[in-house]
Each structure stands twice: as structure tokens, then as C-alpha cells.
Design an enzyme around this catalytic site. Structure first.
Site, PDB file in Angstrom:
ATOM      1  N   ASN A  91       0.769  -0.697   0.270  1.00  0.00           N
ATOM      2  CA  ASN A  91      -0.222  -0.303  -0.091  1.00  0.00           C
ATOM      3  C   ASN A  91       0.730   1.367  -0.076  1.00  0.00           C
ATOM      4  OD1 ASN A  91      -2.356   1.502   0.897  1.00  0.00           O
ATOM      5  ND2 ASN A  91      -1.522   2.017   2.908  1.00  0.00           N
ATOM      6  N   TYR A 159       3.137   9.368 -11.999  1.00  0.00           N
ATOM      7  CA  TYR A 159       2.852   8.101 -10.955  1.00  0.00           C
ATOM      8  C   TYR A 159       1.270   7.166 -12.082  1.00  0.00           C
ATOM      9  CZ  TYR A 159      -1.221   7.724  -6.820  1.00  0.00           C
ATOM     10  OH  TYR A 159      -1.646   6.474  -6.187  1.00  0.00           O
ATOM     11  N   LYS A 163       1.108   3.388 -11.652  1.00  0.00           N
ATOM     12  CA  LYS A 163       0.038   2.541 -10.559  1.00  0.00           C
ATOM     13  C   LYS A 163      -0.676   1.366 -11.869  1.00  0.00           C
ATOM     14  CE  LYS A 163      -0.076   3.933  -6.122  1.00  0.00           C
ATOM     15  NZ  LYS A 163      -0.360   2.954  -5.779  1.00  0.00           N
TER      16      LYS A 163
HETATM   17  N1  LIG Z   1      -6.104   8.658  -1.208  1.00  0.00           N
HETATM   18  C1  LIG Z   1      -6.063   8.067  -2.532  1.00  0.00           C
HETATM   19  O1  LIG Z   1      -6.657   9.510  -3.130  1.00  0.00           O
HETATM   20  C2  LIG Z   1      -5.778   7.634  -2.869  1.00  0.00           C
HETATM   21  C3  LIG Z   1      -6.429   6.861  -4.326  1.00  0.00           C
HETATM   22  C4  LIG Z   1      -5.888   6.053  -5.573  1.00  0.00           C
HETATM   23  C5  LIG Z   1      -4.975   5.327  -4.792  1.00  0.00           C
HETATM   24  N2  LIG Z   1      -4.752   5.164  -4.049  1.00  0.00           N
HETATM   25  C6  LIG Z   1      -3.036   4.435  -3.443  1.00  0.00           C
HETATM   26  O2  LIG Z   1      -3.709   4.261  -2.194  1.00  0.00           O
HETATM   27  C7  LIG Z   1      -2.976   3.788  -0.997  1.00  0.00           C
HETATM   28  C8  LIG Z   1      -2.214   5.010   0.628  1.00  0.00           C
HETATM   29  O3  LIG Z   1      -2.526   6.144  -0.654  1.00  0.00           O
HETATM   30  P1  LIG Z   1      -2.820   7.092   0.474  1.00  0.00           P
HETATM   31  O4  LIG Z   1      -3.930   7.890   0.286  1.00  0.00           O
HETATM   32  O5  LIG Z   1      -3.014   6.445   2.632  1.00  0.00           O
HETATM   33  O6  LIG Z   1      -1.458   7.838   1.202  1.00  0.00           O
HETATM   34  P2  LIG Z   1      -1.050   8.765   2.240  1.00  0.00           P
HETATM   35  O7  LIG Z   1       0.345   9.389   1.911  1.00  0.00           O
HETATM   36  O8  LIG Z   1      -1.844   9.205   3.328  1.00  0.00           O
HETATM   37  O9  LIG Z   1      -0.752   7.459   2.909  1.00  0.00           O
HETATM   38  C9  LIG Z   1       0.489   6.263   2.843  1.00  0.00           C
HETATM   39  C10 LIG Z   1       1.801   5.726   3.723  1.00  0.00           C
HETATM   40  O10 LIG Z   1       2.862   5.698   3.750  1.00  0.00           O
HETATM   41  C11 LIG Z   1       4.038   5.192   4.128  1.00  0.00           C
HETATM   42  N3  LIG Z   1       5.283   5.614   3.437  1.00  0.00           N
HETATM   43  C12 LIG Z   1       5.421   6.327   2.163  1.00  0.00           C
HETATM   44  N4  LIG Z   1       6.253   6.443   2.079  1.00  0.00           N
HETATM   45  C13 LIG Z   1       7.064   4.727   2.780  1.00  0.00           C
HETATM   46  C14 LIG Z   1       7.995   4.751   2.031  1.00  0.00           C
HETATM   47  N5  LIG Z   1       9.104   4.787   1.833  1.00  0.00           N
HETATM   48  N6  LIG Z   1       7.842   3.352   3.340  1.00  0.00           N
HETATM   49  C15 LIG Z   1       7.475   3.156   4.325  1.00  0.00           C
HETATM   50  N7  LIG Z   1       5.971   4.043   4.072  1.00  0.00           N
HETATM   51  C16 LIG Z   1       6.037   4.897   3.307  1.00  0.00           C
HETATM   52  C17 LIG Z   1       2.935   6.846   4.890  1.00  0.00           C
HETATM   53  O11 LIG Z   1       4.199   7.069   5.048  1.00  0.00           O
HETATM   54  C18 LIG Z   1       2.276   7.411   5.076  1.00  0.00           C
HETATM   55  O12 LIG Z   1       1.425   6.070   6.460  1.00  0.00           O
HETATM   56  C19 LIG Z   1      -1.137   4.114  -1.999  1.00  0.00           C
HETATM   57  O13 LIG Z   1      -0.396   2.898  -2.980  1.00  0.00           O
HETATM   58  C20 LIG Z   1      -1.521   5.685  -3.125  1.00  0.00           C
HETATM   59  O14 LIG Z   1      -1.118   5.681  -4.158  1.00  0.00           O
HETATM   60  C21 LIG Z   1      -4.529   6.681  -3.185  1.00  0.00           C
END
Ligand SMILES: NC(=O)c1ccc[n+]([C@@H]2O[C@H](COP(=O)([O-])OP(=O)(O)OC[C@H]3O[C@@H](n4cnc5c(N)ncnc54)[C@H](O)[C@@H]3O)[C@@H](O)[C@H]2O)c1
Length: 261
Positions: A91, A159, A163
């Protein structure tokens, strides 16, 4: 438009299962970790940032998914403490504000960082966990992809393709590891209310416009993504592998000329 029923209240029986979630300190990863913990799993979050929301039922191991040795140490610790890894949720990913530009304007260090976290991070973790799952003869890998894996937008020229690669990792690994009893699936969320999205909206605005791009008229909650991950990881989805599930309020069904209202 309100969320009709708080997601996360459908419970699965996960007691005895060991679940590893990368990026479980906040956002979607935290909701996934909470969902598994609530259903009885032993949950370990691997994150490079400490969670501000302390949850006694989630073990936190400091781990940066861009550092191979650190990932290996963390996985070895999980296996020696818990004896197995039944579910890996890839994730952890980043979409920094400075990445929202045409690719020719991007600093190479931003591209390299996104590739190392979002693409290679998934691969690093899978390479470490899959041998364990092969040995067990079972396991589920869930890759969190994105709606941006499937369709275009300006400002996501790095990005989005990465993905898409997460979706292809899912298909390739599903085919490769099915004979070992390992399923590989992915979830592609639409816009979800997490710190990642909040940071972008704070900088760029457009909160209402973003909500309205989703035919359901709102952005999603992290628990709605977690609900899909819980189902896909459960035996209810035992015949599902290589599949990407869009959890996106209809965003993906919204054609370029369609008007959701
Ligand atoms: N939020 C959205 O709208 C959305 C939409 C589509 C996909 N996503 C995907 O969902 C996933 C989570 O996104 P989110 O919105 O919760 O992000 P977020 O930024 O709120 O949380 C991401 C988490 O990943 C951790 N992280 C980042 N880099 C890291 C590393 N190098 N090693 C370990 N941990 C690390 C961060 O510390 C954080 O806790 C991601 O894969 C993102 O691409 C999110």
C-alpha cells in the site's frame, strides 16, 4: 452525499492470520490494518513514519520500503515472531505535490523516488514474502493501485504509469504463483479522503469538483477501500486472482462526455 453505512462493520474471521500492511500509519493503509485487526488478525504495519493514531492491536515496525536490507530485516522479524505471513498488502506509495507537472518539468529525483517507493517497493516486499507463501502453500498479495492506473489526467505522467504497473504486477504474479496456492489481487481506488489527497486539495483546491467527478457525488473513505481488501483477502474470494477491483464511486464508468447529474 453521505456514506450510507459505516464501512468496516462487516467482519471477517481473520484470527490466526498474519497480515503485513505497508504504509499502515495513516490513510488507506491504517484503515486496512484496523479492519484486519478488528477481525482478529495479527497485523503488522511497515511504515517509515510513526502513526499518530496509536492502536495497540497493530504492531508497528519502522521500515522504509525503498531500503532492501530494512525490508528484509522487517520480514525476517515478522516470520520469526509470528511464524508466517498470510496476507501482504502493498500500500505504501507517494504522490508528492511536486510531481503534479508534465514529465519534462520534473526533477529526476522525484521520478526516482516515486519509482522506488511505488513500483520497486511493491516488488521488494513481494520478493521477500512470496518464498514464505510458497513454503506455506497459501497466501494473498494485495496491491493498492489507483484509478489513475486506468485512465489519463494531466499532471500524473509518472504516478499513473507506475500505478498501471502495479496492476500488471498483480496479473503477472497471479499467473506465476497460482500453482503455489497464492492469490494476487489489486484494488484501484478513486479519490479517497486521506492525508495524501488532503495535502493536494489544500495546495490546489477543488474539493467539490473532485467529489463531483465521482458519479456517487463524493470522494470515498479509507474504510471503503479496506472493505474491498478484506473481502479480496478472504476465502469468500478464493476463486479470485489476477483481478483489479475499482473502488471508485463510479469514476471509472464515467465516460469523457458523460455528465454524472
Ligand atoms: N488517497 C487516494 O485518493 C488514493 C487514490 C488511489 C490510490 N491511492 C493509493 O492508496 C495507497 C495509500 O494512499 P494514501 O492516500 O493512504 O496515502 P497517505 O500518504 O495518506 O499514506 C501513505 C502511507 O505510506 C507511508 N509511506 C510512504 N513512503 C513510504 C516508504 N518509503 N516506506 C514505508 N512507508 C511509506 C507513509 O508514511 C504513509 O503512512 C497508495 O498506494 C496510493 O497510491 C490513494
Amino acid at each position: 452525499m453521505a456514506v450510507r453505512r459505516p464501512p468496516g462493520d462487516v467482519t471477517y474471521q481473520n484470527s490466526g492470520r498474519v497480515v503485513c500492511v505497508t504504509g499502515g500509519s495513516q490513510g488507506i493503509g491504517l484503515a486496512i490494518a484496523e479492519g484486519f485487526a478488528k477481525s482478529g488478525a495479527t497485523v503488522i504495519s511497515l511504515d517509515c513514519m510513526d502513526s499518530s493514531q496509536k492502536n495497540e492491536s497493530i504492531q508497528q515496525i519502522h521500515c522504509d520500503v525503498t531500503v532492501s536490507l530494512g525490508c528484509e530485516t522487517a520480514i525476517n522479524q515478522i516470520v520469526s515472531e509470528h511464524g508466517a505471513i498470510d496476507v501482504l498488502v502493498n500500500n505504501a506509495a507517494i504522490q508528492p505535490l511536486e510531481s503534479y507537472h508534465p514529465v519534462h518539468e520534473l526533477d529526476e529525483s522525484v521520478i526516482e523516488r516515486m519509482t522506488s517507493v511505488n513500483l520497486l517497493g511493491y516488488l521488494r516486499m513481494a520478493r521477500l514474502v512470496l518464498p514464505r507463501m510458497i513454503q506455506q502453500g497459501s497466501g494473498v498479495v494485495v496491491n493498492i493501485a489507483s484509478g489513475q492506473a486506468h485512465r489519463t489526467a494531466r499532471g500524473v505522467g509518472v504516478y499513473g504509469p507506475i500505478k498501471s504497473a502495479n496492476v500488471m504486477q498483480t496479473r503477472q504474479w497471479a499467473v506465476e504463483y497460482a500453482r503455489h496456492g497464492v492469490r494476487v489481487v489489486s484494488v484501484s481506488p478513486g479519490a479517497i479522503d486521506t492525508p495524501m489527497v488532503r495535502a493536494t486539495l489544500d495546495a490546489q483546491g477543488g474539493s467539490e469538483a473532485l467529489a463531483n467527478r465521482h458519479p456517487l457525488g463524493r470522494i470515498g473513505s479509507p474504510h471503503e477501500v479496506a472493505a474491498a481488501v478484506l473481502w479480496l483477502s478472504s476465502d469468500h474470494a478464493a476463486f479470485v486472482t489476477g483481478t483489479d477491483l475499482e473502488v471508485d464511486g463510479g469514476l471509472g464508468a464515467f465516460g469523457a462526455f458523460a455528465d454524472p447529474y
